[in-house]
Scaffold this motif. Structure first.
Motif, mmCIF file in Angstrom:
data_model
loop_
_atom_site.group_PDB
_atom_site.id
_atom_site.type_symbol
_atom_site.label_atom_id
_atom_site.label_comp_id
_atom_site.label_asym_id
_atom_site.label_seq_id
_atom_site.Cartn_x
_atom_site.Cartn_y
_atom_site.Cartn_z
ATOM 1 N N THR A 83 0.833 -1.191 0.000
ATOM 2 C CA THR A 83 0.000 0.000 0.000
ATOM 3 C C THR A 83 0.877 1.254 0.000
ATOM 4 N N PRO A 84 0.391 2.357 -0.562
ATOM 5 C CA PRO A 84 1.178 3.600 -0.481
ATOM 6 C C PRO A 84 1.327 4.040 0.966
ATOM 7 N N ASN A 85 2.501 4.537 1.295
ATOM 8 C CA ASN A 85 2.747 5.013 2.658
ATOM 9 C C ASN A 85 2.445 6.512 2.705
ATOM 10 N N LEU A 86 1.271 6.863 3.222
ATOM 11 C CA LEU A 86 0.830 8.253 3.264
ATOM 12 C C LEU A 86 0.918 8.841 4.662
ATOM 13 N N GLN A 87 1.666 8.198 5.544
ATOM 14 C CA GLN A 87 1.827 8.717 6.895
ATOM 15 C C GLN A 87 2.585 10.049 6.847
ATOM 16 N N GLY A 88 2.002 11.072 7.445
ATOM 17 C CA GLY A 88 2.637 12.386 7.481
ATOM 18 C C GLY A 88 2.552 13.151 6.181
ATOM 19 N N MET A 89 1.717 12.699 5.223
ATOM 20 C CA MET A 89 1.648 13.332 3.909
ATOM 21 C C MET A 89 0.272 13.927 3.632
ATOM 22 N N PHE A 90 0.256 14.902 2.706
ATOM 23 C CA PHE A 90 -0.966 15.430 2.153
ATOM 24 C C PHE A 90 -1.161 14.818 0.764
ATOM 25 N N LEU A 91 -2.400 14.763 0.289
ATOM 26 C CA LEU A 91 -2.687 14.300 -1.064
ATOM 27 C C LEU A 91 -2.788 15.502 -2.002
ATOM 28 N N ARG A 92 -2.300 15.351 -3.224
ATOM 29 C CA ARG A 92 -2.345 16.422 -4.214
ATOM 30 C C ARG A 92 -2.656 15.846 -5.585
ATOM 31 N N GLY A 93 -3.444 16.577 -6.361
ATOM 32 C CA GLY A 93 -3.793 16.121 -7.695
ATOM 33 C C GLY A 93 -2.576 16.062 -8.600
ATOM 34 N N THR A 94 -2.478 14.995 -9.398
ATOM 35 C CA THR A 94 -1.360 14.847 -10.320
ATOM 36 C C THR A 94 -1.569 15.711 -11.551
ATOM 37 N N GLY A 95 -0.491 15.973 -12.301
ATOM 38 C CA GLY A 95 -0.587 16.762 -13.526
ATOM 39 C C GLY A 95 -0.438 18.248 -13.282
ATOM 40 N N SER A 96 -0.735 19.045 -14.337
ATOM 41 C CA SER A 96 -0.570 20.495 -14.292
ATOM 42 C C SER A 96 -1.922 21.189 -14.340
ATOM 43 N N ALA A 97 -2.046 22.293 -13.614
ATOM 44 C CA ALA A 97 -3.264 23.091 -13.612
ATOM 45 C C ALA A 97 -3.056 24.332 -14.464
ATOM 46 N N ALA A 98 -4.170 24.996 -14.801
ATOM 47 C CA ALA A 98 -4.100 26.190 -15.632
ATOM 48 C C ALA A 98 -3.313 27.304 -14.959
ATOM 49 N N ALA A 99 -3.290 27.309 -13.631
ATOM 50 C CA ALA A 99 -2.579 28.354 -12.889
ATOM 51 C C ALA A 99 -1.070 28.118 -12.856
ATOM 52 N N GLY A 100 -0.604 27.097 -13.539
ATOM 53 C CA GLY A 100 0.826 26.813 -13.560
ATOM 54 C C GLY A 100 1.309 25.946 -12.431
ATOM 55 N N LYS A 101 0.401 25.433 -11.615
ATOM 56 C CA LYS A 101 0.783 24.551 -10.520
ATOM 57 C C LYS A 101 0.963 23.128 -11.059
ATOM 58 N N VAL A 102 2.039 22.509 -10.665
ATOM 59 C CA VAL A 102 2.363 21.171 -11.165
ATOM 60 C C VAL A 102 2.407 20.191 -10.002
ATOM 61 N N GLY A 103 1.561 19.175 -10.056
ATOM 62 C CA GLY A 103 1.540 18.152 -9.027
ATOM 63 C C GLY A 103 2.513 17.031 -9.336
ATOM 64 N N ILE A 142 -2.096 24.670 8.917
ATOM 65 C CA ILE A 142 -2.699 24.007 10.059
ATOM 66 C C ILE A 142 -3.390 22.733 9.587
ATOM 67 N N ASN A 143 -3.331 21.667 10.357
ATOM 68 C CA ASN A 143 -3.840 20.387 9.878
ATOM 69 C C ASN A 143 -4.376 19.545 11.028
ATOM 70 N N TYR A 144 -5.003 18.427 10.661
ATOM 71 C CA TYR A 144 -5.631 17.513 11.623
ATOM 72 C C TYR A 144 -5.224 16.091 11.252
ATOM 73 N N GLY A 145 -4.806 15.302 12.211
ATOM 74 C CA GLY A 145 -4.265 13.975 11.933
ATOM 75 C C GLY A 145 -5.334 12.923 11.663
ATOM 76 N N VAL A 146 -5.178 12.190 10.566
ATOM 77 C CA VAL A 146 -6.040 11.073 10.212
ATOM 78 C C VAL A 146 -5.174 9.963 9.642
ATOM 79 N N ASN A 147 -5.759 8.778 9.520
ATOM 80 C CA ASN A 147 -5.158 7.715 8.730
ATOM 81 C C ASN A 147 -5.815 7.725 7.367
ATOM 82 N N TYR A 148 -5.023 7.460 6.319
ATOM 83 C CA TYR A 148 -5.592 7.273 4.988
ATOM 84 C C TYR A 148 -5.816 5.765 4.777
ATOM 85 N N ILE A 149 -6.924 5.431 4.132
ATOM 86 C CA ILE A 149 -7.216 4.038 3.800
ATOM 87 C C ILE A 149 -7.514 3.937 2.311
#
Length: 298
Positions: A175-195, A288-295
Motif C-alpha cells: 500500500t502507499p505510505n501516506l503517513q505524514g503526507m498530504f494528497l495532491r492532484g497529479t498533472g498540471s493546472a491552468a494556474a501553472g501549478k504542477v503536481g 494548520i492540519n488535523y491527523g487522520v489515517n488514509y485508507i
C-alpha cells in the motif's frame, strides 16, 4: 446438516437498466451484491472466511426455461453480523442482455437456493463497488481499517484473487505510505501549478523569493581627523606631548597651541554590512492540519 439462507439481499448497479440501454461505450463493470447469511434457525452466519456461493444471472425463455447470462462461483467472507459483499463482474455483452431482458439473480450453495429475485430497473440505484471503486483513498479516524479497506502505511497485503484489482492498480502488493503526507492532484493546472506524477512523491520545496532589506550605511561619510601640536612657552621647542622623537626636558604643562595637522579627506563612501538574520521556525512549512489515517479500497 444445517442449511444456509439469505435473510436479505441488496443490489446496486453502476447504471440503472434504463441508463444501460443508452450507454453504448461501457466495456466492463459490475454488480455489487450485499446480503446477510443466516442458518435454518435464522441466526446470522458470522465471521466465516470461506462461504462458497454461486451467483447466476439469467432470463426466462420459452417454457420459463432459464437462459444463463453469466454464472460465477466465489468464496465470500461474512462479518460479525453475517453480512457479506461481493462484486460480480459484468462485461458489455452481458449488460446488453440484462438491459433487454427481464433478468433474475439467483444465489445458491449446492442445492440450497439462498435468493432468486428479479432485477429491478430503478434510476436511483447506482452501483459503485460497495460505495467507492477499487483504489479510492479516503481519510479515516481510526487505527484499524474497516472491512474492504487497507491502511495506507506502506504495509504488504496478501496476493490473492480478492486483492487482484488493487494489485493491478498499485503495480504490486504494497500500500502507499501516506503517513505524514498530504494528497495532491497529479498533472498540471491552468494556474501553472504542477503536481507529482501518479503514485509518485513530491518532495518538500519553497517557491523562489526575496526578502528586501537595506544593508548599507549612509554614503555621506566625508570627514577628516585633526591632530593638535603644542610647544613649551620658554624655548618654543616641541615637548614630548607633540609626539616628536626628541624630548624637551624643559617641557611644562604651560603650552601654546601652534596649529593643527589634518589627515587627507576620505570622501563619501559606504560600509557594507553582511550577515544573516536570526534563524527561526520549525523543520517544515505547513498549513494548520488535523491527523487522520488514509485508507485505500480493495
Amino acid at each position: 446438516m444445517k442449511k444456509f439462507y439469505l435473510f436479505s439481499l441488496f443490489l446496486l448497479w453502476l447504471f440503472s437498466i434504463l441508463n444501460v440501454k443508452a450507454q453504448t461505450n461501457v466495456t466492463s463493470s459490475g454488480m455489487s451484491i450485499q446480503g446477510i447469511a443466516r442458518d435454518e434457525s435464522n441466526a446470522a452466519i458470522a465471521n466465516v472466511d470461506q462461504l462458497g456461493l454461486v451467483f447466476t444471472i439469467y432470463y426466462l425463455g420459452s417454457g420459463n426455461s432459464e437462459n444463463v447470462i453469466l454464472t460465477k462461483t466465489a468464496n465470500v467472507k461474512t462479518d460479525n453480523f453475517g453480512v457479506f459483499s461481493y462484486v460480480l463482474d459484468i462485461d458489455q455483452s452481458q449488460y446488453n442482455l440484462i438491459s433487454t431482458q427481464s433478468a433474475y439473480l439467483k444465489v445458491t450453495q449446492g442445492s440450497v437456493v439462498f435468493s432468486n429475485e428479479k432485477l429491478q430497473a430503478v434510476p436511483y440505484a447506482i452501483f459503485a463497488q460497495n460505495g467507492v471503486p477499487t483504489g479510492s483513498i479516503m481519510p479515516f479516524v481510526g487505527t484499524v481499517a474497516p472491512k474492504g479497506w487497507l491502511l495506507c502505511n506502506g504495509s504488504t497485503f496478501e496476493d490473492n484473487a480478492n486483492n487482484a484489482a488493487l494489485k493491478a492498480l498499485l503495480g504490486g502488493t504494497t500500500t502507499p505510505n501516506l503517513q505524514g503526507m498530504f494528497l495532491r492532484g497529479t498533472g498540471s493546472a491552468a494556474a501553472g501549478k504542477v503536481g507529482p506524477a501518479l503514485k509518485a512523491v513530491q518532495q518538500d520545496d519553497l517557491a523562489s523569493h526575496l526578502h528586501k532589506i537595506n544593508i548599507n550605511t549612509n554614503s555621506a561619510g566625508a570627514h577628516t581627523h585633526a591632530i593638535t601640536r603644542r610647544s613649551n612657552p620658554d624655548d618654543r621647542a616641541y615637548d614630548k606631548n607633540d609626539g616628536k622623537r626628541t624630548e624637551n626636558s624643559a617641557a611644562t604643562t604651560d603650552r601654546t597651541v601652534l596649529g593643527d595637522f589634518q589627515t587627507s579627506e576620505a570622501g563619501n563612501h559606504n560600509h557594507n554590512v553582511s550577515g544573516n538574520t536570526a534563524e527561526t521556525g520549525g523543520s517544515e512549512t505547513r498549513p494548520i492540519n488535523y491527523g487522520v489515517n488514509y485508507i485505500i479500497k480493495i
